[in-house]
Design a protein around this motif. Structure first.
Motif, PDB file in Angstrom:
ATOM      1  N   GLU A  12     -18.446  60.354  95.358  1.00  0.00           N
ATOM      2  CA  GLU A  12     -16.477  60.841  95.082  1.00  0.00           C
ATOM      3  C   GLU A  12     -16.655  62.330  94.716  1.00  0.00           C
ATOM      4  N   ARG A  13     -17.619  62.861  94.881  1.00  0.00           N
ATOM      5  CA  ARG A  13     -16.690  64.138  94.270  1.00  0.00           C
ATOM      6  C   ARG A  13     -16.060  64.089  92.852  1.00  0.00           C
ATOM      7  N   LEU A  14     -16.538  63.097  91.470  1.00  0.00           N
ATOM      8  CA  LEU A  14     -16.437  63.431  90.446  1.00  0.00           C
ATOM      9  C   LEU A  14     -16.680  64.403  90.011  1.00  0.00           C
ATOM     10  N   ASP A  15     -15.324  64.809  88.737  1.00  0.00           N
ATOM     11  CA  ASP A  15     -16.397  65.807  87.585  1.00  0.00           C
ATOM     12  C   ASP A  15     -16.707  65.064  86.241  1.00  0.00           C
ATOM     13  N   VAL A  16     -17.910  65.444  85.787  1.00  0.00           N
ATOM     14  CA  VAL A  16     -18.042  64.761  84.760  1.00  0.00           C
ATOM     15  C   VAL A  16     -17.644  64.547  83.902  1.00  0.00           C
ATOM     16  N   GLU A  17     -16.912  66.298  83.176  1.00  0.00           N
ATOM     17  CA  GLU A  17     -15.960  66.322  82.299  1.00  0.00           C
ATOM     18  C   GLU A  17     -15.292  65.068  82.120  1.00  0.00           C
ATOM     19  N   ALA A  18     -14.384  65.724  83.235  1.00  0.00           N
ATOM     20  CA  ALA A  18     -13.334  64.949  83.841  1.00  0.00           C
ATOM     21  C   ALA A  18     -13.242  63.016  83.250  1.00  0.00           C
ATOM     22  N   LEU A  19     -14.052  62.225  83.838  1.00  0.00           N
ATOM     23  CA  LEU A  19     -15.124  61.969  83.840  1.00  0.00           C
ATOM     24  C   LEU A  19     -15.102  60.853  81.841  1.00  0.00           C
ATOM     25  N   ARG A  20     -16.125  61.995  81.434  1.00  0.00           N
ATOM     26  CA  ARG A  20     -15.213  61.344  80.069  1.00  0.00           C
ATOM     27  C   ARG A  20     -14.553  61.153  79.677  1.00  0.00           C
ATOM     28  N   LEU A  21     -13.256  61.650  79.951  1.00  0.00           N
ATOM     29  CA  LEU A  21     -11.878  61.926  79.394  1.00  0.00           C
ATOM     30  C   LEU A  21     -11.200  60.869  79.491  1.00  0.00           C
TER      31      LEU A  21
END
Length: 282
Positions: free
Chosen positions: A148-157
């Motif tokens: 899904e090309r997710l941003d890891v840092e955004a996922l943590r937020l």
């Protein structure tokens, strides 16, 4: 374009409000239902006979596809031992039950509105965290991040509601090239030796480096099946050995079905100092 053609273009199933917005009057939809050209699912959904069974089930239950069901639909890597069956997201006040499905109750993290039959990626990940073993959940999360090309840092937020989701969001790094690679990383993470993924050595990336000089390459189901590619792998392994690295290749069967033997081999390699630079080995 008639209603059947329009539904085909949308995957075989649609909300009746979407049909109305695309110019299909309610009488046209009712006529198509009466003629048997399409079928009605509850009050608000219409579908062709060829519509995917999982989406039909979600519409019939006024629910959304989630957890491992959504993971499989979106092509995320799901371990064989992960829960099977249909997994549906239902609201906290839902009254319909399905005896043949796992229901995930509660308000969604992301409200996709009444016209969606699939949960948000975030909700699916949260349900996976609560439904699967930790290792399997980590495998699926890592796969989702990649696909899904997710941003890891955004996922943590994300405002995760459960401790297991928060823990996985803190752990996931998005470097695994395969689910097998994640399995190995999770299993070795408590060994007290440094682990690095997707490191570039001798002009190519390797899957895992333990310490500084023990390289683990993972060969999946149909990994590098051509003779040319296999020859390239052998040549790269040889170059790594000339530079002082030890290279171990692991197959799907070894990781999934023979992990105890793999573990013993890796422990023996570390005991011999093969994870250290050659000059530091005893």
């Amino acid at each position: 374009m008639d209603l059947r053609e329009w539904l085909t273009a949308r995957g075989g199933i649609a909300h009746r409000s979407d049909a109305a917005e695309h110019g299909f009057a309610p009488r046209q939809v009712r006529g198509a239902i009466r003629s048997g050209a399409v079928r009605r699912l509850r009050a608000q959904w219409v579908a062709l006979a060829s519509a995917p069974d999982d989406l039909v089930a979600a519409a019939a239950a006024s629910a959304r596809l989630t957890c491992v069901s959504l993971a499989r639909r979106r092509g995320w890597w799901v371990p064989d031992r992960a829960p099977g069956g249909l997994h549906l997201q239902v609201g906290p006040n839902a009254h319909r039950h399905r005896d043949d499905a796992t229901l995930h109750w509660g308000a969604p993290l992301v409200d996709c509105g009444p016209r969606r039959l699939t949960a948000s990626v975030e909700d699916a990940l949260a349900h996976i965290a609560g439904c699967c073993l930790h290792e399997d959940a980590r495998v699926i999360w890592e796969s989702a991040v990649r696909i899904e090309r997710l941003d890891v840092e955004a996922l943590r937020l994300v405002e995760w509601r459960e401790p297991r989701s928060r823990a996985l969001a803190a752990e996931v790094i998005g470097l695994s090239d395969s689910g097998l690679e994640t399995m190995v990383i999770v299993r070795l993470s408590g060994w007290g030796v440094p682990l690095r993924q997707q490191v570039r050595l001798a002009g190519r990336r390797v899957d895992i480096v333990i310490g500084s000089h023990l390289v683990v390459q993972i060969d999946g189901y149909a990994h590098h099946s051509s003779s040319a590619q296999r020859g390239s792998d052998v040549a790269h392994d040889a170059e790594l050995r000339l530079r002082g690295y030890t290279v171990l290749r692991l197959s799907y069967a070894q990781i999934v079905h023979g992990w105890e033997d793999v573990e013993r081999t890796l422990q023996a390699a570390i005991a011999r100092g093969l994870h250290l630079p050659p000059r530091q080995r005893r």
